[in-house]
Scaffold this active site. Structure first.
Site, short mmCIF file in Angstrom:
data_model
loop_
_atom_site.label_atom_id
_atom_site.label_comp_id
_atom_site.label_asym_id
_atom_site.label_seq_id
_atom_site.Cartn_x
_atom_site.Cartn_y
_atom_site.Cartn_z
N GLY A 113 0.85 -1.18 0.00
CA GLY A 113 0.00 0.00 0.00
C GLY A 113 0.87 1.21 0.00
N THR A 114 0.45 2.20 0.75
CA THR A 114 1.13 3.47 0.76
C THR A 114 2.47 3.39 1.47
OG1 THR A 114 -1.11 4.16 1.22
CG2 THR A 114 0.53 5.88 0.97
N ASP A 158 -7.77 6.95 7.33
CA ASP A 158 -7.36 6.50 5.99
C ASP A 158 -8.29 5.39 5.51
OD1 ASP A 158 -5.85 6.44 3.67
OD2 ASP A 158 -4.27 5.18 4.52
N ALA A 194 3.82 0.35 3.16
CA ALA A 194 4.36 -0.93 3.58
C ALA A 194 4.13 -2.02 2.55
CB ALA A 194 3.70 -1.32 4.89
N LYS A 252 3.15 -7.27 8.05
CA LYS A 252 3.27 -5.98 7.37
C LYS A 252 4.61 -5.37 7.73
CE LYS A 252 0.93 -1.54 7.26
NZ LYS A 252 -0.40 -0.94 7.26
P1 ADP Z 1 -0.31 0.29 3.68
O1 ADP Z 1 -0.18 0.92 5.03
O2 ADP Z 1 0.98 0.29 2.95
O3 ADP Z 1 -1.44 0.87 2.90
P2 ADP Z 1 -1.99 -2.05 4.18
O4 ADP Z 1 -2.07 -2.49 5.59
O5 ADP Z 1 -3.14 -1.28 3.67
O6 ADP Z 1 -0.62 -1.25 3.94
O7 ADP Z 1 -1.74 -3.32 3.26
C1 ADP Z 1 -1.52 -3.24 1.87
C2 ADP Z 1 -2.26 -4.35 1.12
O8 ADP Z 1 -1.78 -5.62 1.56
C3 ADP Z 1 -3.74 -4.34 1.40
O9 ADP Z 1 -4.46 -3.50 0.51
C4 ADP Z 1 -4.11 -5.82 1.18
O10 ADP Z 1 -4.32 -6.10 -0.19
C5 ADP Z 1 -2.86 -6.56 1.67
N1 ADP Z 1 -3.03 -6.94 3.10
C6 ADP Z 1 -2.78 -6.14 4.16
N2 ADP Z 1 -3.05 -6.76 5.32
C7 ADP Z 1 -3.48 -8.00 5.02
C8 ADP Z 1 -3.93 -9.15 5.80
N3 ADP Z 1 -4.01 -9.09 7.13
N4 ADP Z 1 -4.34 -10.25 5.13
C9 ADP Z 1 -4.29 -10.28 3.79
N5 ADP Z 1 -3.89 -9.26 2.99
C10 ADP Z 1 -3.46 -8.12 3.58
MG MG Z 2 -3.35 0.62 2.99
#
Ligand code: ADP
Ligand code: MG
Length: 472
Positions: A23-24, A137, A26, A44
């Protein structure tokens, strides 16, 4: 920032496998615990470089708080670790992907499905709100599905936004202005209410397939965000009045005018009261007991109304029940109640026909008296059209809309109507129409509940082949 070509980092207790997404801030990996390979988690990896320096400490404290949070609609944070470069969040694994993908592979979601999802999100938001935690967010990419087979939504990725590098143009670009409340983008002055705006955008995207500010260029996007035109809702697909009302009130640019948290949780479209819960069955049962009593007393109309209210709890009770045998037992009870309700409906509607007929002369007199006031006359015509549709047996949303439109107009005119015979008649007419609309609404809900109760467990849960998706 974690690039796409990233090799999974080494962590002592885990075996990291595929990359789930980034994502943004991580990159997230699927992983297994070494001691217990059956425990699947998502890890993450947040680069400390992307955090503003002062925040690392705060962030660690915050993560400590998030670790204590347990809610069925919030991704569980099981643990965390850190080293010089990274912070690792060990989370519950969600196998159904994120809501963004879920919506876009289906183009749009039917209102019913969007509503079930919204209820789940509202439930999580209420829980956080009571703890004074804002997400800041909210967007479909940060909402995960527990599985595709029995999808439960889970809020993810919160508590981070305020720790990220200072807000600047680039930051806003990295975040998602498409989902951010205008006050956040425009003047940086904002509070918890931005989460309500984002909920509005998410609901909008689920129903119409794109967020309200979807644009082809950044300039266009910026213009849309900075404009002060109210958000316009597409006419298609047709949505219920309650749903449209909620969208409009969530998507108010001015946070002062936006629906409040309290009003949101109580909004009839969110309808948290009828969410599947451990209490649904008990509530349904006690309403049925009252219905039976009224029925024995010969009060068909009160009994019908109680059966219909009971059904509104039976449907979530069926959804909540996981045991197949108990589910079947509830279902068979429900079908008995439905047949009794059907009989009662026959009785009540023949009584109603008589009342409807009796109402005609009064309305005709009122119309006669309104010839000099075309807007009143038109509103009465609308009411007649609603009654006529209902008499033809069309007990659907279109008829209900007609009733509601005419009632809205008539109520406004009543307020301006001077005392006198016409006012009295108008008053009586409005009361009669309100009773009709209420009854009709109950009948529509009952038909829907009946349909749902019958379909739960009998069809595929996610029947995307037919473009619809039924959730158990
Ligand atoms: P960021 O802070 O970089 O936005 P996120 O926590 O939103 O990170 O995670 C990025 C992506 O990783 C999510 O949009 C999802 O597709 C995948 N993801 C994140 N957490 C999980 C999880 N617990 N189980 C499965 N997929 C996940
Ligand atoms: Mg995210």
């Amino acid at each position: 920032m974690a690039g796409a070509g990233w090799a999974p980092p080494q962590l002592e207790d885990f075996i990291l496998t595929e990359r789930l997404g980034s994502g943004t801030y991580a990159t997230v990996f699927k992983a297994y615990r070494k001691r217990n390979v059956r425990e699947v988690v998502a890890i993450k990896c947040v680069s400390k470089k992307s955090l503003n320096k002062a925040s690392v400490e705060n962030l660690l404290t915050e993560i400590e708080i998030l670790k204590t949070i347990r809610h069925p609609h919030i991704v569980e944070l099981k643990d965390f670790q850190w080293n010089k470069e990274y912070i690792y969040l060990i989370m519950e694994f969600c196998a159904g992907g994120d809501l963004s993908r879920f919506i876009h592979t289906r183009r749009i979601l039917p209102e019913k499905v969007a509503r079930i999802f919204l209820q789940q999100l509202a439930c999580a938001l209420k829980f956080l709100h009571e703890k004074n935690i804002s997400h800041l967010d909210l967007k479909p990419q940060n909402i995960l599905l527990s599985s595709l087979d029995k999808p439960l939504l889970k809020l993810a990725d919160f508590g981070f936004a305020q720790h990220m590098s200072p807000r600047d143009e680039k930051h806003v670009l990295r975040g998602s202005p498409l989902y951010m409340a205008p006050e956040m983008v425009c003047n940086g002055q904002y509070d918890a209410r931005v989460d309500l705006w984002s909920m509005g955008v998410i609901l909008y995207e689920a129903l119409f397939g794109r967020p309200p500010f979807a644009s082809r260029s950044f300039a266009e996007l910026e213009e849309k965000i900075r404009s002060n035109h109210p958000i316009e809702l597409p006419r298609h697909p047709r949505l219920s009045q309650e749903c449209l009302d909620l969208l409009q009130r969530l998507l108010k640019r001015d946070p002062q005018q936006r629906i409040s948290f309290k009003e949101f949780f109580a909004h009839p479209f969110v309808d948290m009261e009828h969410m599947p819960s451990a209490e649904s069955l008990g509530k349904a049962t006690s309403l049925v007991m009252e219905a039976v009593k009224k029925d024995q007393q010969g009060d068909a109309s009160a009994a019908l109304s109680l059966y219909s209210k009971a059904l509104e709890y039976f449907v979530p009770a069926l959804r909540y029940e996981t045991d197949a045998r108990r589910k079947e037992a509830i279902r068979s009870k429900v079908s008995q109640y439905i047949s009794r309700a059907e009989q009662l409906k026959g009785l009540v509607s023949s009584n109603n026909k008589v009342l409807l007929q009796q109402g005609i002369p009064a309305r005709d007199i009122l119309k006669e008296m309104s010839k000099d006031k075309p807007c009143l006359y038109a509103a009465l015509e609308l009411a007649s059209a609603a009654v006529a549709r209902e008499e033809e047996g069309k007990d659907d949303y279109e008829t209900l809309d007609l009733y509601q439109q005419s009632l809205g107009d008539l109520l406004r005119m009543l307020a301006a109507e001077p005392a006198g015979r016409r006012r009295e008649l108008l008053h009586a007419e409005i009361q009669a129409l309100m009773g009709r609309a209420e009854y009709l609404k109950e009948q529509i809900k009952m038909k829907e509940s009946q349909w749902e109760a019958e379909s739960i467990g009998k069809e595929g849960i996610l029947d995307s082949a037919r473009g619809s998706c039924i959730l158990q």
